[in-house]
Design a protein around this motif. Structure first.
Motif, mmCIF file in Angstrom:
data_model
loop_
_atom_site.group_PDB
_atom_site.id
_atom_site.type_symbol
_atom_site.label_atom_id
_atom_site.label_comp_id
_atom_site.label_asym_id
_atom_site.label_seq_id
_atom_site.Cartn_x
_atom_site.Cartn_y
_atom_site.Cartn_z
ATOM 1 N N SER A 26 -10.910 9.147 5.299
ATOM 2 C CA SER A 26 -10.870 8.063 6.280
ATOM 3 C C SER A 26 -12.156 7.244 6.338
ATOM 4 O O SER A 26 -12.193 6.222 7.008
ATOM 5 C CB SER A 26 -10.592 8.634 7.682
ATOM 6 N N TRP A 39 -1.810 8.677 10.888
ATOM 7 C CA TRP A 39 -3.042 8.190 10.257
ATOM 8 C C TRP A 39 -2.745 7.009 9.346
ATOM 9 O O TRP A 39 -3.448 5.999 9.374
ATOM 10 C CB TRP A 39 -3.686 9.325 9.465
ATOM 11 N N PHE A 40 -1.694 7.122 8.542
ATOM 12 C CA PHE A 40 -1.354 6.059 7.593
ATOM 13 C C PHE A 40 -0.950 4.786 8.323
ATOM 14 O O PHE A 40 -1.328 3.675 7.915
ATOM 15 C CB PHE A 40 -0.228 6.522 6.676
ATOM 16 N N HIS A 71 0.866 -1.185 0.000
ATOM 17 C CA HIS A 71 0.000 0.000 0.000
ATOM 18 C C HIS A 71 0.900 1.232 0.000
ATOM 19 O O HIS A 71 1.486 1.596 1.025
ATOM 20 C CB HIS A 71 -0.900 -0.025 1.225
ATOM 21 N N ARG A 97 -0.501 13.031 9.351
ATOM 22 C CA ARG A 97 -0.891 12.103 8.298
ATOM 23 C C ARG A 97 -0.108 10.792 8.373
ATOM 24 O O ARG A 97 -0.630 9.732 8.035
ATOM 25 C CB ARG A 97 -0.711 12.765 6.940
ATOM 26 N N PRO A 127 -14.913 4.562 5.886
ATOM 27 C CA PRO A 127 -14.876 3.191 5.361
ATOM 28 C C PRO A 127 -15.610 3.060 4.039
ATOM 29 O O PRO A 127 -15.405 2.094 3.309
ATOM 30 C CB PRO A 127 -15.570 2.373 6.467
ATOM 31 N N TYR A 134 5.058 5.034 2.847
ATOM 32 C CA TYR A 134 4.628 6.421 3.000
ATOM 33 C C TYR A 134 5.611 7.329 2.269
ATOM 34 O O TYR A 134 6.798 7.371 2.616
ATOM 35 C CB TYR A 134 4.574 6.771 4.486
ATOM 36 N N GLN A 162 -4.005 3.078 9.220
ATOM 37 C CA GLN A 162 -4.648 2.460 8.063
ATOM 38 C C GLN A 162 -3.987 1.129 7.701
ATOM 39 O O GLN A 162 -4.670 0.154 7.367
ATOM 40 C CB GLN A 162 -4.576 3.422 6.865
ATOM 41 N N ARG A 191 -4.980 -1.527 10.205
ATOM 42 C CA ARG A 191 -6.339 -2.016 9.959
ATOM 43 C C ARG A 191 -6.399 -2.904 8.713
ATOM 44 O O ARG A 191 -7.151 -3.885 8.675
ATOM 45 C CB ARG A 191 -7.308 -0.832 9.823
ATOM 46 N N LEU A 192 -5.614 -2.564 7.706
ATOM 47 C CA LEU A 192 -5.563 -3.399 6.509
ATOM 48 C C LEU A 192 -5.000 -4.779 6.844
ATOM 49 O O LEU A 192 -5.475 -5.806 6.328
ATOM 50 C CB LEU A 192 -4.714 -2.721 5.440
#
Length: 335
Positions: A331, A69-70, A47, A66, A333, A99, A73, A76-77
């Motif tokens: 963000s 935040w990434f 990703h 950010r 879903p 990133y 993410q 969660r992935l």
């Protein structure tokens, strides 16, 4: 790199001239992708993310946060991958997040950071460089050393501009090569998404025009070589209806920048003028839209635009506020 048993996050930073700060970051990213590939039965999920204006690669509170935040993410992935693996009985794919950091945020005071729009937009064009092509392609190829790896690229805001300016020439070269041979070409990315991008619509129009004239189609091929049309896109440009930055600020800035530029109209009266395309983003030029998007019972519904000009695998559309409440909101879903 931040590493966990199920995922890792790597950072590659660029300076204002579009060069990597430290190439050992790229080496570390490629290394962790290959390590995860070697230990996985089904490859990895790669990703890649390019952040936008008012952000950078710092975790402090003034950085736009950010990167933090990434990291969430990616975690969660990885959880989703493990959950899907338990349901199917197949081993989960580990996740590697890459990133791409650049100096999208140079000031902290509200007035100064807003005034940095012009300067940071110019910097974003420099980050869309040959060196970024190298970073994206080396990490992508490391993931694709296993055919069943899944690879995604996301750019937000000016990061969407960087993404499209970098990927566009690569896609165009590949398309022209396939057109000349009449053959097919494996797609490197499973999906490329620009979220609330600040790319001028003229660039988007040019890329779509090449895809149309080359009659590019996205297909799925099974292990026996049988092909069928793919239901989804190759690239997506999605803009929130509530995005005030791309609706108002980008056209204001681009009109100021274009005072001494010359534009022309097109022979076809149904095509927007170069000036309109040059000062607006694709998400605010309905002529470029491939789909309409609505939300029904918390489900996103896409419908093809009747008689659409853009009938290519590069989908362009707006999303309602239920999906994205504004320029910085990527963000939900429902994305």
């Amino acid at each position: 790199c931040i590493r966990d048993s199920a995922y890792a996050v790597a950072v590659v930073e660029f300076d204002d001239q579009g060069e990597p700060w430290d190439l050992t970051q790229l080496g570390a990213a490629v290394d962790v992708i290959r390590r995860f590939n070697a230990g996985s039965e089904h490859g990895v999920i790669l990703h890649q993310f390019i952040h936008g204006w008012k952000s950078n690669a710092s975790r402090d509170r003034k950085s736009g946060r950010r990167l933090a935040w990434f990291e969430g993410q990616v975690a969660r992935l990885a959880e989703h991958s493990e959950s899907a693996g338990r349901e199917t009985g197949d081993p989960a794919r580990p996740v590697v997040g890459l990133y791409i950091g650049w100096r999208g945020r140079t000031y902290s005071l509200p007035v100064l950071i807003d005034a940095s729009f012009w300067n940071r937009r110019v910097a974003a064009h420099r980050v869309a460089s040959m060196r970024l092509v190298e970073v994206l392609q080396r990490t992508l190829r490391a993931a694709r050393e296993r055919n069943d790896s899944k690879c995604f690229l996301l750019g937000h805001s000016m990061g969407g501009l960087i993404l499209e300016k970098t990927i566009g020439p690569i896609v165009m070269a590949e398309v022209l090569a396939v057109e000349e041979t009449g053959g097919s070409l494996p797609v490197g990315y499973d999906l490329i998404v620009s979220a609330n991008p600040s790319t001028e619509a003229l660039f988007t129009k040019q890329l779509i025009d090449v895809l149309k004239r080359a009659r590019v189609a996205l297909v799925l091929e099974d292990e026996n070589g049988n092909r069928r049309p793919a239901a989804g896109p190759m690239m997506v440009s999605a803009t929130s209806e509530a995005d005030a930055i791309t609706r108002w600020m980008v056209p204001l800035a681009m009109n100021i920048n274009s005072v001494f530029l010359r534009f022309r109209g097109y022979p076809d009266p149904g095509v927007p003028s170069q000036r309109l395309l040059g000062v607006r983003t694709a998400g605010h030029v309905p002529w470029l839209f491939s789909h309409t998007v609505t939300v029904r019972d918390d489900e996103v519904v896409l419908r093809k635009v009747p008689g659409r000009w853009n009938d290519t695998p590069f989908w362009v559309f707006q999303v309602p506020a239920e999906v994205s409440e504004g320029h910085g909101d990527i963000s939900s879903p429902l994305w």
